[in-house]
Design a protein around this motif. Structure first.
Motif, PDB file in Angstrom:
ATOM      1  N   ARG A  22       0.824  -1.223   0.000  1.00 28.32           N
ATOM      2  CA  ARG A  22       0.000   0.000   0.000  1.00 28.32           C
ATOM      3  C   ARG A  22       0.846   1.256   0.000  1.00 28.32           C
ATOM      4  O   ARG A  22       0.574   2.208  -0.729  1.00 28.32           O
ATOM      5  CB  ARG A  22      -0.940   0.007   1.214  1.00 28.32           C
ATOM      6  CG  ARG A  22      -2.145  -0.899   1.033  1.00 28.32           C
ATOM      7  CD  ARG A  22      -3.124  -0.807   2.170  1.00 28.32           C
ATOM      8  NE  ARG A  22      -3.654   0.535   2.339  1.00 28.32           N
ATOM      9  CZ  ARG A  22      -4.265   0.958   3.446  1.00 28.32           C
ATOM     10  NH1 ARG A  22      -4.425   0.138   4.463  1.00 28.32           N
ATOM     11  NH2 ARG A  22      -4.724   2.176   3.523  1.00 28.32           N
ATOM     12  N   LEU A  23       1.880   1.276   0.840  1.00 23.76           N
ATOM     13  CA  LEU A  23       2.751   2.453   0.914  1.00 23.76           C
ATOM     14  C   LEU A  23       3.473   2.683  -0.414  1.00 23.76           C
ATOM     15  O   LEU A  23       3.671   3.838  -0.827  1.00 23.76           O
ATOM     16  CB  LEU A  23       3.750   2.305   2.060  1.00 23.76           C
ATOM     17  CG  LEU A  23       3.161   2.356   3.469  1.00 23.76           C
ATOM     18  CD1 LEU A  23       4.183   1.915   4.509  1.00 23.76           C
ATOM     19  CD2 LEU A  23       2.622   3.746   3.787  1.00 23.76           C
ATOM     20  N   ALA A  24       3.853   1.602  -1.092  1.00 27.97           N
ATOM     21  CA  ALA A  24       4.500   1.727  -2.405  1.00 27.97           C
ATOM     22  C   ALA A  24       3.514   2.295  -3.427  1.00 27.97           C
ATOM     23  O   ALA A  24       3.861   3.185  -4.211  1.00 27.97           O
ATOM     24  CB  ALA A  24       5.040   0.373  -2.860  1.00 27.97           C
ATOM     25  N   ARG A  25       2.272   1.826  -3.397  1.00 31.79           N
ATOM     26  CA  ARG A  25       1.244   2.362  -4.312  1.00 31.79           C
ATOM     27  C   ARG A  25       0.979   3.843  -4.056  1.00 31.79           C
ATOM     28  O   ARG A  25       0.648   4.584  -4.972  1.00 31.79           O
ATOM     29  CB  ARG A  25      -0.055   1.578  -4.173  1.00 31.79           C
ATOM     30  CG  ARG A  25      -0.022   0.231  -4.815  1.00 31.79           C
ATOM     31  CD  ARG A  25      -1.382  -0.433  -4.778  1.00 31.79           C
ATOM     32  NE  ARG A  25      -1.270  -1.803  -5.214  1.00 31.79           N
ATOM     33  CZ  ARG A  25      -1.874  -2.829  -4.646  1.00 31.79           C
ATOM     34  NH1 ARG A  25      -2.673  -2.644  -3.616  1.00 31.79           N
ATOM     35  NH2 ARG A  25      -1.696  -4.042  -5.116  1.00 31.79           N
ATOM     36  N   MET A  26       1.124   4.250  -2.804  1.00 34.10           N
ATOM     37  CA  MET A  26       0.921   5.659  -2.443  1.00 34.10           C
ATOM     38  C   MET A  26       2.141   6.511  -2.795  1.00 34.10           C
ATOM     39  O   MET A  26       2.122   7.725  -2.633  1.00 34.10           O
ATOM     40  CB  MET A  26       0.623   5.771  -0.939  1.00 34.10           C
ATOM     41  CG  MET A  26      -0.676   5.123  -0.517  1.00 34.10           C
ATOM     42  SD  MET A  26      -0.829   4.985   1.294  1.00 34.10           S
ATOM     43  CE  MET A  26      -1.222   6.677   1.723  1.00 34.10           C
ATOM     44  N   GLY A  27       3.217   5.860  -3.221  1.00 36.64           N
ATOM     45  CA  GLY A  27       4.429   6.575  -3.579  1.00 36.64           C
ATOM     46  C   GLY A  27       5.283   6.990  -2.393  1.00 36.64           C
ATOM     47  O   GLY A  27       6.135   7.869  -2.514  1.00 36.64           O
ATOM     48  N   LEU A  28       5.082   6.347  -1.240  1.00 33.10           N
ATOM     49  CA  LEU A  28       5.799   6.729  -0.025  1.00 33.10           C
ATOM     50  C   LEU A  28       7.049   5.897   0.228  1.00 33.10           C
ATOM     51  O   LEU A  28       7.948   6.333   0.951  1.00 33.10           O
ATOM     52  CB  LEU A  28       4.854   6.657   1.182  1.00 33.10           C
ATOM     53  CG  LEU A  28       3.602   7.529   1.084  1.00 33.10           C
ATOM     54  CD1 LEU A  28       2.686   7.287   2.276  1.00 33.10           C
ATOM     55  CD2 LEU A  28       3.978   8.994   0.964  1.00 33.10           C
ATOM     56  N   VAL A  29       7.098   4.685  -0.332  1.00 32.39           N
ATOM     57  CA  VAL A  29       8.266   3.821  -0.191  1.00 32.39           C
ATOM     58  C   VAL A  29       8.569   3.139  -1.519  1.00 32.39           C
ATOM     59  O   VAL A  29       7.710   3.067  -2.408  1.00 32.39           O
ATOM     60  CB  VAL A  29       8.081   2.726   0.906  1.00 32.39           C
ATOM     61  CG1 VAL A  29       7.802   3.332   2.268  1.00 32.39           C
ATOM     62  CG2 VAL A  29       7.007   1.727   0.512  1.00 32.39           C
TER      63      VAL A  29
END
Length: 149
Positions: free
Chosen positions: A77-84
């Motif tokens: 989820r964090l990768a999809r949000m562009g955060l990691v």
């Protein structure tokens, strides 16, 4: 008359810890995390990555006390949000390394002051020396509990 086991909930450590933790999580979520669509577990991951830099996904499990399968879902989820970002480890093809993106770092840096303020509010009136003892004691109690599993 037989003595019955007694438990004073208002003075029972698990209750006190849970009550405080619940209040802190609710305040953190409502005021700082929800506007960015973050959960408290996502925040834990971001905070660790901000403080310690890129980490193997398996190490994030230990550092955050979040189950491995949950960490995996949250990282997705964090990768999809562009955060990691996720990448294969240079030392092992089986390991995944997680790192904050610039967007993730900027978000964490906006939230950290609120996290510190929340801790100050909770610790108001408690001397710094006593807070050090509380934190050290809580870490020790956690270690004691994990050893018994």
């Amino acid at each position: 008359m037989t003595d019955r086991p007694q438990l004073d909930l208002a003075n029972y450590l698990p209750y006190l810890v849970n009550r405080l933790g619940g209040a802190l999580v609710a305040a953190m979520t409502d005021k700082a995390l929800a506007p960015s669509d973050l959960t408290i577990d996502m925040w834990r991951l971001l905070a660790v990555l901000s403080y310690r830099g890129a980490q193997r996904q398996v190490d994030l499990v230990d550092m955050t006390s979040i189950e491995a399968s949950t960490v995996s879902r949250l990282v997705t989820r964090l990768a999809r949000m562009g955060l990691v970002t996720r990448k294969r480890s240079e030392t092992s093809n089986r390991e995944v390394v997680i790192e904050l993106t610039a967007k993730g770092r900027a978000l964490v840096e906006r939230i950290i002051p609120f996290a510190h303020k929340l801790e100050q509010i909770a610790a108001a009136g408690v001397p710094a020396k006593d807070m050090a003892v509380v934190k050290r004691s809580l870490r020790r109690m956690f270690e004691n509990t994990m050893r018994r599993k």
